[in-house]
Design a protein around this motif. Structure first.
Motif, PDB file in Angstrom:
ATOM      1  N   ASP A  12      21.307  28.297  89.645  1.00 41.02           N
ATOM      2  CA  ASP A  12      22.332  28.139  90.674  1.00 41.02           C
ATOM      3  C   ASP A  12      22.495  26.673  91.078  1.00 41.02           C
ATOM      4  N   ASN A  64      30.243  24.652  92.636  1.00 42.03           N
ATOM      5  CA  ASN A  64      30.291  26.052  93.030  1.00 42.03           C
ATOM      6  C   ASN A  64      28.932  26.716  92.968  1.00 42.03           C
ATOM      7  N   GLY A  65      28.667  27.586  93.952  1.00 40.76           N
ATOM      8  CA  GLY A  65      27.517  28.456  93.853  1.00 40.76           C
ATOM      9  C   GLY A  65      27.737  29.470  92.743  1.00 40.76           C
ATOM     10  N   TRP A  68      27.921  33.242  91.456  1.00 39.29           N
ATOM     11  CA  TRP A  68      28.100  34.610  91.943  1.00 39.29           C
ATOM     12  C   TRP A  68      28.809  35.452  90.886  1.00 39.29           C
ATOM     13  N   SER A 126      29.525  28.349  98.934  1.00 36.92           N
ATOM     14  CA  SER A 126      29.595  29.431  97.959  1.00 36.92           C
ATOM     15  C   SER A 126      30.651  29.137  96.904  1.00 36.92           C
ATOM     16  N   GLU A 143      33.265  28.397 102.196  1.00 36.22           N
ATOM     17  CA  GLU A 143      32.279  29.443 102.480  1.00 36.22           C
ATOM     18  C   GLU A 143      33.035  30.762 102.505  1.00 36.22           C
ATOM     19  N   SER A 174      33.165  35.231 101.508  1.00 36.51           N
ATOM     20  CA  SER A 174      32.566  36.510 101.125  1.00 36.51           C
ATOM     21  C   SER A 174      33.567  37.607 101.452  1.00 36.51           C
ATOM     22  N   ARG A 213      27.659  37.315 101.369  1.00 33.06           N
ATOM     23  CA  ARG A 213      27.473  36.008 100.731  1.00 33.06           C
ATOM     24  C   ARG A 213      26.169  35.977  99.950  1.00 33.06           C
ATOM     25  N   HIS A 223      29.508  31.745 108.358  1.00 41.05           N
ATOM     26  CA  HIS A 223      30.026  30.865 107.313  1.00 41.05           C
ATOM     27  C   HIS A 223      30.366  29.487 107.878  1.00 41.05           C
TER      28      HIS A 223
END
Length: 518
Positions: free
Chosen positions: A120, A129-130, A132, A299, A313, A315, A372, A408
């Motif tokens: 990650d 970017n994170g 996911w 994120s 941020e 989700s 998240r 967030h």
């Protein structure tokens, strides 16, 4: 007849919309169509791309038919659409398979293993970017294992709006802001070169996801202001004139930000829809792990206008949770309101505004479609009492959505020198009660616009610049979206909110640590 209209097409996760804007008055008209999702297996969410195109053409024809908005009045067409997920097309720009949506979790297990191995942070240093499950890379890796024949006949990975633009122009291209949001490109190298070189691939991501055989599917992105034109075939389907200029546009979160009139780091933009979107602009050169990128670890992030990085941020924890509660979980008063011909959302929120909140009210964790921390997380009411009824349960959903937005935003604010005001968009802005609740929970002024299609504002402004209707995108946005209303936080509720938020964070952090996917 005057050519005085810009057409913006906005394809979200559940709706596609076509909006015309008058370049002089800013007046707009929108036609929308829903696009159903397909759920072939638990955790999998897809979309039929022919159905998406048919809905788009219906929207365009519909908005052209309104009040003599003939195709000869359209100066140019702009695009925006949801990011991430996976859209695969053949060399003609036609679907190679159904689209996989960003809420899909078929790659969740692989993502957890990659994250446990430290991938990650390594990837985020290059892509911003994170990591996911709903990103193109993890989904592409899953498709490569399960459906290798699909990738063998595919020609390109594009985004939602790029697919639709390709159907309109016949050009198979992917655009910069969208490509930079998916984790497969090297945003850090682009920023180091001050945007003078094309955006290249994040080679470590290609290797880690096992995609070396399919790197040819990942195209060199074009700029947001790249212009094509409506093809003869698309003109017959949409009612537009062949040859009408078509501009590449931007991914929805960047379009939302700029359509809100924000081009620097002076305000946080919040979108309250299916997804909780909370974002701030910083200079792209500062988006490094030893600077603001490492401090926030967003994120998601992508390239925006003016060599800026948009740190996001996000989700799937926002207003769609309220829709679920009203229509599927706590339906008693909903059914009564519907039978009485009332707007079920407005009626419920009006009651919530009149209800006195208590410290011992239940709380709601808005993780119905993941959080998240974990795409496999699930939501819950906690702290229930036998004295609680529908009012407390639905009030907890409204509050929980706002509190999760604050979680967030606190991550963003922690790396910024001062607390910033918020510009709010999405379905929540239709309710003064919800706007005030956001202001109280966030503790900062919240601004809302009477223009509901803020992403389309930016798409139209970019299109307008291409045909010299506006000097630049900022002046175009000011023309199309000039007014904002401000909701100030109630200082008398600050202590109550602080206590509720502290309790919420304790519970949410427990949920973050649960082994949902194991």
């Amino acid at each position: 007849m005057n050519r005085n209209l810009l057409l913006a097409i906005d394809a979200g996760g559940s709706l596609v919309k076509a909006t015309t804007f008058d370049v002089v008055t800013g007046r707009s008209s929108t036609v929308s169509r829903s696009v159903p999702l397909i759920r072939p297996a638990p955790g999998q969410t897809e979309r039929d791309l022919d159905v998406l195109w048919e809905a788009t053409t219906a929207c365009v024809r519909g908005v052209l038919a309104e009040q003599a908005r003939g195709p000869e009045r359209i100066l140019a067409v702009g695009f925006t659409g949801h990011g991430n997920g996976l859209y695969l097309v053949d060399r003609h720009g036609l679907p190679a398979r159904a689209a996989v949506m960003a809420a899909d979790t078929r790659a969740a297990s692989a993502v957890r293993h990659w994250a446990a191995d430290g991938l990650d942070a390594e990837l985020q240093a290059r892509s911003w970017n994170g990591l996911w499950a709903g990103q193109p890379g993890p989904i592409l890796s899953a498709i490569a294992k399960a459906e290798p024949d699909v990738l063998e006949r595919a020609h390109a990975v594009v985004s939602c709006k790029d697919y639709l633009r390709g159907r309109l122009t016949g050009l198979v291209e992917t655009e910069l802001s969208d490509a930079s949001a998916g984790g497969l490109y090297d945003n850090t190298a682009w920023a180091a070169g001050h945007g003078t070189e094309p955006l290249g691939l994040n080679e470590r991501a290609i290797e880690a996801f096992g995609l070396s055989r399919f790197r040819h599917l990942l195209r060199t992105p074009i700029a947001s202001d790249r212009v094509g034109e409506v093809s003869a075939a698309a003109a017959r389907e949409t009612g537009l004139l062949a040859g009408t200029p078509v501009v590449a546009g931007m991914v929805d979160n960047a379009a939302l930000h700029h359509g809100s009139g924000v081009f620097d780091g002076s305000e946080i933009c919040v979108g309250a829809g299916t997804w909780s979107v909370n974002q701030v602009l910083v200079p792209a050169a500062e988006a490094t792990m030893d600077s603001i990128l490492g401090a926030i670890r967003p994120s998601a992030a992508n390239i925006a206008l003016g060599e800026m990085a948009l740190l996001c941020e996000a989700s799937p924890t926002s207003a769609s949770n309220f829709d679920w509660a009203l229509n599927r979980a706590v339906t008693g008063t909903t059914n009564v309101d519907r039978a009485d011909g009332l707007d079920i959302y407005a009626a419920r929120l009006e009651r919530e505004g009149a209800r006195a909140q208590r410290q011992d009210d239940p709380m709601f964790l808005p993780f119905l479609d993941g959080s998240r921390a974990d795409a496999g997380a699930r939501g819950a009411w906690v702290g229930l009492s036998s004295s609680n009824g529908e009012g407390e349960l639905l009030g907890a959903v409204v509050e929980g959505i706002c509190l999760e937005h604050r979680r967030h935003i606190e991550r963003l604010q922690a790396a910024l020198p001062t607390r910033l005001p918020v510009r709010l968009s999405g379905g929540a802005t239709k309710s003064p009660v919800w706007c005030q609740r956001f202001a109280d929970v966030l503790g900062v002024p919240v601004q809302i616009s009477p223009v509901s299609e803020l992403g389309s504002v930016a798409a139209a402004a970019i299109a307008g610049v291409s045909v010299d209707a506006f000097a630049d995108v900022a002046s175009g946005v000011r023309t199309l979206n000039p007014y904002w209303r401000v909701f100030d936080p109630d200082p008398g509720r600050a202590d109550f909110i602080a206590a509720r938020y502290a309790r919420y964070c304790e519970v949410a952090e427990l949920f973050d640590r649960l082994p949902w996917g194991e």
